[in-house]
Design a protein around this motif. Sequence first.
Motif, PDB file in Angstrom:
ATOM      1  N   THR A   1      39.200  38.186 -48.540  1.00  0.00           N
ATOM      2  CA  THR A   1      40.545  37.805 -48.977  1.00  0.00           C
ATOM      3  C   THR A   1      41.558  38.887 -48.625  1.00  0.00           C
ATOM      4  OG1 THR A   1      39.644  36.471 -50.783  1.00  0.00           O
ATOM      5  CG2 THR A   1      41.940  37.143 -50.957  1.00  0.00           C
ATOM      6  N   ALA A   2      41.217  40.143 -48.885  1.00  0.00           N
ATOM      7  CA  ALA A   2      42.145  41.248 -48.607  1.00  0.00           C
ATOM      8  C   ALA A   2      42.352  41.437 -47.106  1.00  0.00           C
ATOM      9  CB  ALA A   2      41.616  42.535 -49.235  1.00  0.00           C
ATOM     10  N   PHE A   3      41.313  41.172 -46.301  1.00  0.00           N
ATOM     11  CA  PHE A   3      41.433  41.352 -44.854  1.00  0.00           C
ATOM     12  C   PHE A   3      42.392  40.330 -44.261  1.00  0.00           C
ATOM     13  CE2 PHE A   3      39.710  41.004 -40.434  1.00  0.00           C
ATOM     14  CZ  PHE A   3      39.958  42.312 -40.052  1.00  0.00           C
ATOM     15  N   GLY A   4      42.290  39.106 -44.713  1.00  0.00           N
ATOM     16  CA  GLY A   4      43.288  38.112 -44.348  1.00  0.00           C
ATOM     17  C   GLY A   4      43.171  37.507 -42.965  1.00  0.00           C
ATOM     18  N   GLN A   5      42.087  37.799 -42.250  1.00  0.00           N
ATOM     19  CA  GLN A   5      41.876  37.224 -40.926  1.00  0.00           C
ATOM     20  C   GLN A   5      40.625  36.353 -40.958  1.00  0.00           C
ATOM     21  OE1 GLN A   5      44.085  37.662 -38.404  1.00  0.00           O
ATOM     22  NE2 GLN A   5      45.310  38.890 -39.831  1.00  0.00           N
ATOM     23  N   PRO A   6      40.604  35.251 -40.173  1.00  0.00           N
ATOM     24  CA  PRO A   6      39.471  34.326 -40.285  1.00  0.00           C
ATOM     25  C   PRO A   6      38.151  34.862 -39.751  1.00  0.00           C
ATOM     26  CG  PRO A   6      40.946  33.646 -38.511  1.00  0.00           C
ATOM     27  CD  PRO A   6      41.636  34.766 -39.241  1.00  0.00           C
ATOM     28  N   ASP A   7      38.203  35.743 -38.752  1.00  0.00           N
ATOM     29  CA  ASP A   7      36.989  36.266 -38.126  1.00  0.00           C
ATOM     30  C   ASP A   7      36.932  37.777 -38.311  1.00  0.00           C
ATOM     31  OD1 ASP A   7      36.469  33.685 -37.232  1.00  0.00           O
ATOM     32  OD2 ASP A   7      37.478  34.009 -35.321  1.00  0.00           O
TER      33      ASP A   7
ATOM     34  N   ALA B   1      27.958  52.312 -53.367  1.00  0.00           N
ATOM     35  CA  ALA B   1      27.840  51.044 -52.651  1.00  0.00           C
ATOM     36  C   ALA B   1      29.226  50.497 -52.340  1.00  0.00           C
ATOM     37  CB  ALA B   1      27.053  50.036 -53.489  1.00  0.00           C
ATOM     38  N   TRP B   2      29.392  50.031 -51.113  1.00  0.00           N
ATOM     39  CA  TRP B   2      30.686  49.475 -50.744  1.00  0.00           C
ATOM     40  C   TRP B   2      30.544  48.460 -49.612  1.00  0.00           C
ATOM     41  CZ3 TRP B   2      28.875  54.093 -49.075  1.00  0.00           C
ATOM     42  CH2 TRP B   2      29.044  54.464 -47.736  1.00  0.00           C
ATOM     43  N   VAL B   3      31.592  47.669 -49.462  1.00  0.00           N
ATOM     44  CA  VAL B   3      31.724  46.691 -48.386  1.00  0.00           C
ATOM     45  C   VAL B   3      32.844  47.164 -47.470  1.00  0.00           C
ATOM     46  CG1 VAL B   3      32.397  44.318 -47.821  1.00  0.00           C
ATOM     47  CG2 VAL B   3      30.883  44.769 -49.774  1.00  0.00           C
ATOM     48  N   GLN B   4      32.581  47.103 -46.176  1.00  0.00           N
ATOM     49  CA  GLN B   4      33.588  47.444 -45.174  1.00  0.00           C
ATOM     50  C   GLN B   4      33.806  46.223 -44.292  1.00  0.00           C
ATOM     51  OE1 GLN B   4      32.520  50.838 -42.818  1.00  0.00           O
ATOM     52  NE2 GLN B   4      34.093  50.494 -41.267  1.00  0.00           N
ATOM     53  N   ILE B   5      35.058  45.895 -43.998  1.00  0.00           N
ATOM     54  CA  ILE B   5      35.358  44.741 -43.156  1.00  0.00           C
ATOM     55  C   ILE B   5      36.392  45.134 -42.110  1.00  0.00           C
ATOM     56  CG2 ILE B   5      37.096  43.870 -44.779  1.00  0.00           C
ATOM     57  CD1 ILE B   5      36.215  41.016 -43.984  1.00  0.00           C
ATOM     58  N   PHE B   6      36.183  44.660 -40.883  1.00  0.00           N
ATOM     59  CA  PHE B   6      37.062  45.025 -39.772  1.00  0.00           C
ATOM     60  C   PHE B   6      36.970  43.955 -38.691  1.00  0.00           C
ATOM     61  CE2 PHE B   6      32.978  47.121 -39.548  1.00  0.00           C
ATOM     62  CZ  PHE B   6      32.528  46.873 -38.261  1.00  0.00           C
ATOM     63  N   ALA B   7      37.804  44.048 -37.693  1.00  0.00           N
ATOM     64  CA  ALA B   7      37.855  43.046 -36.625  1.00  0.00           C
ATOM     65  C   ALA B   7      36.617  43.128 -35.737  1.00  0.00           C
ATOM     66  CB  ALA B   7      39.112  43.238 -35.788  1.00  0.00           C
ATOM     67  N   PRO B   8      36.125  41.995 -35.229  1.00  0.00           N
ATOM     68  CA  PRO B   8      34.969  42.028 -34.329  1.00  0.00           C
ATOM     69  C   PRO B   8      35.291  42.801 -33.054  1.00  0.00           C
ATOM     70  CG  PRO B   8      35.435  39.789 -35.082  1.00  0.00           C
ATOM     71  CD  PRO B   8      36.602  40.637 -35.478  1.00  0.00           C
TER      72      PRO B   8
ATOM     73  N   THR C   1      41.060  48.129 -41.425  1.00  0.00           N
ATOM     74  CA  THR C   1      39.784  48.160 -42.136  1.00  0.00           C
ATOM     75  C   THR C   1      40.051  48.044 -43.631  1.00  0.00           C
ATOM     76  OG1 THR C   1      38.707  49.533 -40.462  1.00  0.00           O
ATOM     77  CG2 THR C   1      37.743  49.545 -42.654  1.00  0.00           C
ATOM     78  N   VAL C   2      39.254  47.233 -44.314  1.00  0.00           N
ATOM     79  CA  VAL C   2      39.335  47.103 -45.762  1.00  0.00           C
ATOM     80  C   VAL C   2      38.033  47.616 -46.363  1.00  0.00           C
ATOM     81  CG1 VAL C   2      39.442  45.472 -47.696  1.00  0.00           C
ATOM     82  CG2 VAL C   2      40.965  45.171 -45.729  1.00  0.00           C
ATOM     83  N   LEU C   3      38.146  48.423 -47.417  1.00  0.00           N
ATOM     84  CA  LEU C   3      36.996  48.928 -48.153  1.00  0.00           C
ATOM     85  C   LEU C   3      37.020  48.380 -49.567  1.00  0.00           C
ATOM     86  CD1 LEU C   3      37.100  52.724 -47.171  1.00  0.00           C
ATOM     87  CD2 LEU C   3      35.759  50.918 -46.099  1.00  0.00           C
ATOM     88  N   VAL C   4      35.877  47.898 -50.020  1.00  0.00           N
ATOM     89  CA  VAL C   4      35.741  47.427 -51.394  1.00  0.00           C
ATOM     90  C   VAL C   4      34.496  48.072 -51.985  1.00  0.00           C
ATOM     91  CG1 VAL C   4      35.452  45.447 -52.913  1.00  0.00           C
ATOM     92  CG2 VAL C   4      36.871  45.232 -50.860  1.00  0.00           C
ATOM     93  N   PHE C   5      34.689  48.929 -52.973  1.00  0.00           N
ATOM     94  CA  PHE C   5      33.575  49.611 -53.615  1.00  0.00           C
ATOM     95  C   PHE C   5      33.062  48.774 -54.793  1.00  0.00           C
ATOM     96  CE2 PHE C   5      35.112  53.035 -51.126  1.00  0.00           C
ATOM     97  CZ  PHE C   5      34.036  53.893 -50.953  1.00  0.00           C
ATOM     98  N   ILE C   6      31.746  48.755 -54.943  1.00  0.00           N
ATOM     99  CA  ILE C   6      31.143  48.087 -56.094  1.00  0.00           C
ATOM    100  C   ILE C   6      31.194  49.059 -57.266  1.00  0.00           C
ATOM    101  CG2 ILE C   6      29.012  47.137 -57.025  1.00  0.00           C
ATOM    102  CD1 ILE C   6      28.417  46.014 -54.290  1.00  0.00           C
ATOM    103  N   ASP C   7      31.921  48.646 -58.296  1.00  0.00           N
ATOM    104  CA  ASP C   7      32.242  49.524 -59.424  1.00  0.00           C
ATOM    105  C   ASP C   7      32.065  48.710 -60.697  1.00  0.00           C
ATOM    106  OD1 ASP C   7      33.693  50.919 -61.464  1.00  0.00           O
ATOM    107  OD2 ASP C   7      34.867  51.962 -59.935  1.00  0.00           O
TER     108      ASP C   7
END
Length: 290
Positions: free
Chosen positions: A84-90, A109-116, A2-8
């Motif tokens: 970009t940080a997650f590095g996987q296409p899906d 506020a933040w963005v979270q990205i993870f595998a489907p 999981t990648v977290l990106v906070f809006i700062d």
Amino acid sequence: MTVLVFIDPDYPAGRIADAKLPQLFATDLGATRGDGIFESLLVVEGKPKKIQAHLNRLASSAQLLELQIPSQQQWLAAVDTAITAFGQPDAVVKLLVTRGIEGRPNPTAWVQIFAPPALGKQQRESGLDVLLLDRGYDSDLAQRAPWLLLGAKTLSYAVNMAALRYAHQQGADDVIFTSSDGRVLEGPTSSVLIARREGEKKRLVTPQLDAGILPGTTQGALFAAAQQAGWELGYGPLVPQDLFEADAAWLISSVRLLAPINRIDGQEIGSTQDRTELSAELSAILADTE
């Protein structure tokens, strides 16, 4: 992963945070009161799908909650950083924003990205058994009581998750909510679609939004594309009998996409052939949407 990106404000492209470490204050109103909103969307081949529609709906939810949120440019920059940080296409991306730490003026506020999740693909292929559950209010409540935030995508999903647990305990996969006056509403995490064949004509129908239903971004994209492909469109009101008499029915959402309904309350919907043919056609149409 999981990648977290906070809006700062100090990081124009977003601040990457370690997802293995605590990041949210215990006094954040998103944690203590569920006071916040979110969106979920797919990333396919490195590109976020229907992100503008999700940003628009996030803004609509924020307006209903009178919640200050980052600009669309800030969200887009943070999403790009996360992909970009997650590095996987899906992947699955979540946009989350709370009212922030109690007593302070700024939102979190933040963005979270993870595998489907694998379950989404399985349900698209195998279909769903669904229960009808009474949501406990009539179809006019959203207009009478806007403070209930019906139609906003809030963090307060405890009831939705309880409905899904109840369905699983009964041997079903998912739920379609109905109003106390007998109208079909939506799923806990999805919109409802039905299809009817009338000779050579094919008609796609979804419940009306005036009953406090969350506007479906994927449903909206499918409707626009299906109309271009020659389908007729319709908007409820729908009642349970419409579901039982449909040639096919689906739950549709941004992450799971188009999942055919095999049975509702134990009754088969349409035929296997109709479900298979219509699902294949609509899934192909949906795949071509941005």
